[in-house]
Write a protein that holds these residues in place. Structure first.
Motif, PDB file in Angstrom:
ATOM      1  N   ASP A 152     -21.040 -37.624  14.192  1.00 56.63           N
ATOM      2  CA  ASP A 152     -19.680 -37.254  13.787  1.00 56.63           C
ATOM      3  C   ASP A 152     -18.889 -36.728  14.980  1.00 56.63           C
ATOM      4  OD1 ASP A 152     -20.255 -37.967  11.190  1.00 56.63           O
ATOM      5  OD2 ASP A 152     -20.632 -35.918  10.500  1.00 56.63           O
ATOM      6  N   THR A 153     -19.555 -36.004  15.858  1.00 57.18           N
ATOM      7  CA  THR A 153     -18.864 -35.468  17.043  1.00 57.18           C
ATOM      8  C   THR A 153     -18.415 -36.585  17.968  1.00 57.18           C
ATOM      9  OG1 THR A 153     -20.102 -33.390  16.959  1.00 57.18           O
ATOM     10  CG2 THR A 153     -19.131 -34.001  19.077  1.00 57.18           C
ATOM     11  N   GLU A 154     -19.271 -37.593  18.186  1.00 63.20           N
ATOM     12  CA  GLU A 154     -18.892 -38.710  19.050  1.00 63.20           C
ATOM     13  C   GLU A 154     -17.699 -39.463  18.479  1.00 63.20           C
ATOM     14  OE1 GLU A 154     -23.295 -39.652  21.008  1.00 63.20           O
ATOM     15  OE2 GLU A 154     -22.634 -40.723  19.208  1.00 63.20           O
ATOM     16  N   ARG A 155     -17.689 -39.674  17.162  1.00 61.42           N
ATOM     17  CA  ARG A 155     -16.551 -40.375  16.547  1.00 61.42           C
ATOM     18  C   ARG A 155     -15.279 -39.528  16.651  1.00 61.42           C
ATOM     19  NH1 ARG A 155     -17.770 -44.988  14.253  1.00 61.42           N
ATOM     20  NH2 ARG A 155     -19.944 -45.434  13.710  1.00 61.42           N
ATOM     21  N   ALA A 156     -15.408 -38.228  16.451  1.00 58.52           N
ATOM     22  CA  ALA A 156     -14.242 -37.354  16.580  1.00 58.52           C
ATOM     23  C   ALA A 156     -13.724 -37.343  18.017  1.00 58.52           C
ATOM     24  CB  ALA A 156     -14.604 -35.934  16.137  1.00 58.52           C
ATOM     25  N   ASN A 157     -14.629 -37.342  18.988  1.00 57.92           N
ATOM     26  CA  ASN A 157     -14.212 -37.377  20.392  1.00 57.92           C
ATOM     27  C   ASN A 157     -13.488 -38.674  20.722  1.00 57.92           C
ATOM     28  OD1 ASN A 157     -15.385 -34.876  20.786  1.00 57.92           O
ATOM     29  ND2 ASN A 157     -17.237 -35.676  21.758  1.00 57.92           N
ATOM     30  N   ALA A 158     -13.999 -39.789  20.199  1.00 60.44           N
ATOM     31  CA  ALA A 158     -13.342 -41.070  20.435  1.00 60.44           C
ATOM     32  C   ALA A 158     -11.947 -41.086  19.821  1.00 60.44           C
ATOM     33  CB  ALA A 158     -14.189 -42.203  19.861  1.00 60.44           C
ATOM     34  N   GLU A 159     -11.817 -40.562  18.610  1.00 56.40           N
ATOM     35  CA  GLU A 159     -10.505 -40.519  17.959  1.00 56.40           C
ATOM     36  C   GLU A 159      -9.541 -39.608  18.712  1.00 56.40           C
ATOM     37  OE1 GLU A 159      -9.227 -42.364  15.538  1.00 56.40           O
ATOM     38  OE2 GLU A 159     -11.117 -43.487  15.702  1.00 56.40           O
ATOM     39  N   LEU A 160     -10.054 -38.526  19.278  1.00 58.19           N
ATOM     40  CA  LEU A 160      -9.218 -37.644  20.090  1.00 58.19           C
ATOM     41  C   LEU A 160      -8.618 -38.405  21.269  1.00 58.19           C
ATOM     42  CD1 LEU A 160      -8.467 -34.538  20.810  1.00 58.19           C
ATOM     43  CD2 LEU A 160     -10.349 -34.771  22.443  1.00 58.19           C
ATOM     44  N   VAL A 161      -9.460 -39.146  21.984  1.00 56.56           N
ATOM     45  CA  VAL A 161      -8.997 -39.887  23.158  1.00 56.56           C
ATOM     46  C   VAL A 161      -8.019 -40.986  22.754  1.00 56.56           C
ATOM     47  CG1 VAL A 161      -9.743 -41.447  24.995  1.00 56.56           C
ATOM     48  CG2 VAL A 161     -10.999 -39.317  24.555  1.00 56.56           C
ATOM     49  N   LEU A 162      -8.331 -41.726  21.696  1.00 57.64           N
ATOM     50  CA  LEU A 162      -7.426 -42.773  21.231  1.00 57.64           C
ATOM     51  C   LEU A 162      -6.078 -42.178  20.812  1.00 57.64           C
ATOM     52  CD1 LEU A 162      -9.895 -44.955  19.131  1.00 57.64           C
ATOM     53  CD2 LEU A 162      -8.889 -45.542  21.336  1.00 57.64           C
ATOM     54  N   GLY A 163      -6.111 -41.017  20.167  1.00 60.09           N
ATOM     55  CA  GLY A 163      -4.871 -40.368  19.769  1.00 60.09           C
ATOM     56  C   GLY A 163      -4.024 -39.965  20.955  1.00 60.09           C
ATOM     57  N   ALA A 164      -4.664 -39.493  22.028  1.00 57.94           N
ATOM     58  CA  ALA A 164      -3.916 -39.106  23.221  1.00 57.94           C
ATOM     59  C   ALA A 164      -3.216 -40.309  23.844  1.00 57.94           C
ATOM     60  CB  ALA A 164      -4.857 -38.450  24.230  1.00 57.94           C
ATOM     61  N   TYR A 165      -3.910 -41.435  23.929  1.00 61.18           N
ATOM     62  CA  TYR A 165      -3.263 -42.625  24.498  1.00 61.18           C
ATOM     63  C   TYR A 165      -2.107 -43.098  23.621  1.00 61.18           C
ATOM     64  CZ  TYR A 165      -6.521 -43.218  28.325  1.00 61.18           C
ATOM     65  OH  TYR A 165      -7.216 -43.021  29.482  1.00 61.18           O
ATOM     66  N   ARG A 166      -2.296 -43.018  22.329  1.00 63.11           N
ATOM     67  CA  ARG A 166      -1.248 -43.475  21.418  1.00 63.11           C
ATOM     68  C   ARG A 166      -0.032 -42.546  21.451  1.00 63.11           C
ATOM     69  NH1 ARG A 166      -4.111 -43.269  17.356  1.00 63.11           N
ATOM     70  NH2 ARG A 166      -3.490 -41.211  16.603  1.00 63.11           N
ATOM     71  N   GLU A 167      -0.274 -41.260  21.292  1.00 67.00           N
ATOM     72  CA  GLU A 167       0.836 -40.332  21.095  1.00 67.00           C
ATOM     73  C   GLU A 167       1.449 -39.859  22.406  1.00 67.00           C
ATOM     74  OE1 GLU A 167       1.838 -36.440  18.274  1.00 67.00           O
ATOM     75  OE2 GLU A 167      -0.231 -37.165  18.486  1.00 67.00           O
ATOM     76  N   VAL A 168       0.606 -39.482  23.362  1.00 67.60           N
ATOM     77  CA  VAL A 168       1.116 -38.911  24.610  1.00 67.60           C
ATOM     78  C   VAL A 168       1.603 -39.996  25.557  1.00 67.60           C
ATOM     79  CG1 VAL A 168       0.569 -37.488  26.611  1.00 67.60           C
ATOM     80  CG2 VAL A 168      -0.381 -36.901  24.366  1.00 67.60           C
ATOM     81  N   PHE A 169       0.782 -41.031  25.768  1.00 63.19           N
ATOM     82  CA  PHE A 169       1.103 -42.021  26.785  1.00 63.19           C
ATOM     83  C   PHE A 169       2.001 -43.145  26.287  1.00 63.19           C
ATOM     84  CE2 PHE A 169      -3.138 -40.313  28.051  1.00 63.19           C
ATOM     85  CZ  PHE A 169      -2.694 -39.591  29.147  1.00 63.19           C
ATOM     86  N   SER A 170       1.773 -43.635  25.074  1.00 62.86           N
ATOM     87  CA  SER A 170       2.583 -44.756  24.584  1.00 62.86           C
ATOM     88  C   SER A 170       3.848 -44.291  23.865  1.00 62.86           C
ATOM     89  CB  SER A 170       1.756 -45.639  23.639  1.00 62.86           C
ATOM     90  OG  SER A 170       0.752 -46.335  24.358  1.00 62.86           O
ATOM     91  N   GLU A 171       3.751 -43.175  23.134  1.00 56.93           N
ATOM     92  CA  GLU A 171       4.934 -42.651  22.445  1.00 56.93           C
ATOM     93  C   GLU A 171       5.674 -41.617  23.277  1.00 56.93           C
ATOM     94  OE1 GLU A 171       3.649 -41.209  18.662  1.00 56.93           O
ATOM     95  OE2 GLU A 171       2.840 -43.146  18.024  1.00 56.93           O
ATOM     96  N   HIS A 172       5.125 -41.280  24.434  1.00 57.88           N
ATOM     97  CA  HIS A 172       5.759 -40.374  25.397  1.00 57.88           C
ATOM     98  C   HIS A 172       5.984 -38.983  24.820  1.00 57.88           C
ATOM     99  CE1 HIS A 172       7.622 -44.249  27.365  1.00 57.88           C
ATOM    100  NE2 HIS A 172       6.299 -44.264  27.288  1.00 57.88           N
TER     101      HIS A 172
END
Length: 289
Positions: A152-172
């Protein structure tokens, strides 16, 4: 019948890849390297010839230009049938110049052999060496999201990273970075040690990026997770219509590939390492470290 646990599979595949680097890229055993590859091996690096002998032939060509060149593994994350790593290639050219190149490699294994390979290379170093065939943007086909069993921790970590790319980098949404990064997180660039640490420096750096590339978008092409580590291959696209780091606006497109490793602590990024294809930045009109 022997049952291989997920942890056992990860350890076995990590050992297989380490054996490849020792056999081919350290001891130059070209005659032994072929046995480490699956009969249906596919290489997505456009500089590598098809077939199980392709990697050895590519390395032989590099060794002809850089006698004594060898590769060392800096970081490695094994995730079920996939192994992703950072490597540093060092040596001296025939003219006596120091050679140092950083790459990121992703291997998929099958039946105890290496079956597929993707990479991110600092092609600017290869261009300086006079390597041909670098005219494309180094695009390689994307792979699936996490494969196989994970905690569960590995999946949560992966979702954290994917969320950062989506929200911070792509949505600025730089205001959202606090949810993804520790305030004092550490940043390691494999080519330069001039990158500052900390969330405030991170926000300032990417504010400049977004000003230079207002249409900047990221796509996570591959992702692996093991314990507190997540590694990704990412494609960055945009157009240099603003000014940044002494370059631009050139109006030229950017299509840049990176590999990033994150160490997650208490649900946020605590540490980050990266390999960047700087040739893409140069071709967009920006100076590089």
């Amino acid at each position: 019948m022997t049952t291989v646990t997920p942890a056992g599979q990860r350890a076995r595949n990590a050992a297989l890849v380490r054996e490849l680097y020792d056999t081919l890229y350290h001891r130059y055993r070209f005659d032994k390297a072929g046995r480490l590859f699956h009969g249906g091996y596919t290489d997505h690096d456009p500089l590598v010839e098809p077939g199980v002998l392709g990697p050895a032939r590519r390395f032989r060509a590099l060794a002809d230009a850089v006698p004594g060149v060898c590769a060392g593994i800096d970081h490695l994350v094994a995730d079920n049938d996939r192994v992703m790593l950072f490597a540093t290639w060092t040596g001296r050219t025939r003219q006596g110049a120091e050679f140092r190149m950083h790459t990121a490699e992703l291997y998929r294994t099958e039946d105890g052999r290496i079956a597929e390979h993707w990479n991110v290379a600092d092609r600017a170093v290869l261009a300086g060496l006079g390597v041909t065939g670098l005219d494309g943007n180094a695009t390689q086909p994307a792979g699936p999201r996490l494969v196989g069993p994970h905690t569960d921790t590995e999946r949560a970590n992966a979702e954290l990273v994917l969320g950062a790319y989506r929200e911070v980098f792509s949505e600025h949404r730089l205001d959202a970075a606090d949810r993804y990064y520790h305030h004092d997180y550490r940043h390691h660039n494999m080519r330069t040690d001039q990158v500052p640490d900390g969330l405030d420096a991170f926000k300032a750096f990417f504010a400049d990026n977004i000003a230079a590339f207002p249409d900047l978008v990221t796509s996570v092409d591959h992702i692996v997770a093991d314990g507190d580590r997540v590694m990704v291959f990412v494609t960055w696209t945009g157009t240099l219509t603003g000014a940044w780091s002494g370059g631009g606006p050139s109006g030229l497109p950017l299509k840049m590939r990176t590999c990033d490793q994150f160490r997650i602590e208490a649900g946020k990024v605590a540490e980050h390492w990266e390999v960047v294809d700087y040739l893409a930045l140069e071709r967009a009109g920006l100076p590089t470290p």
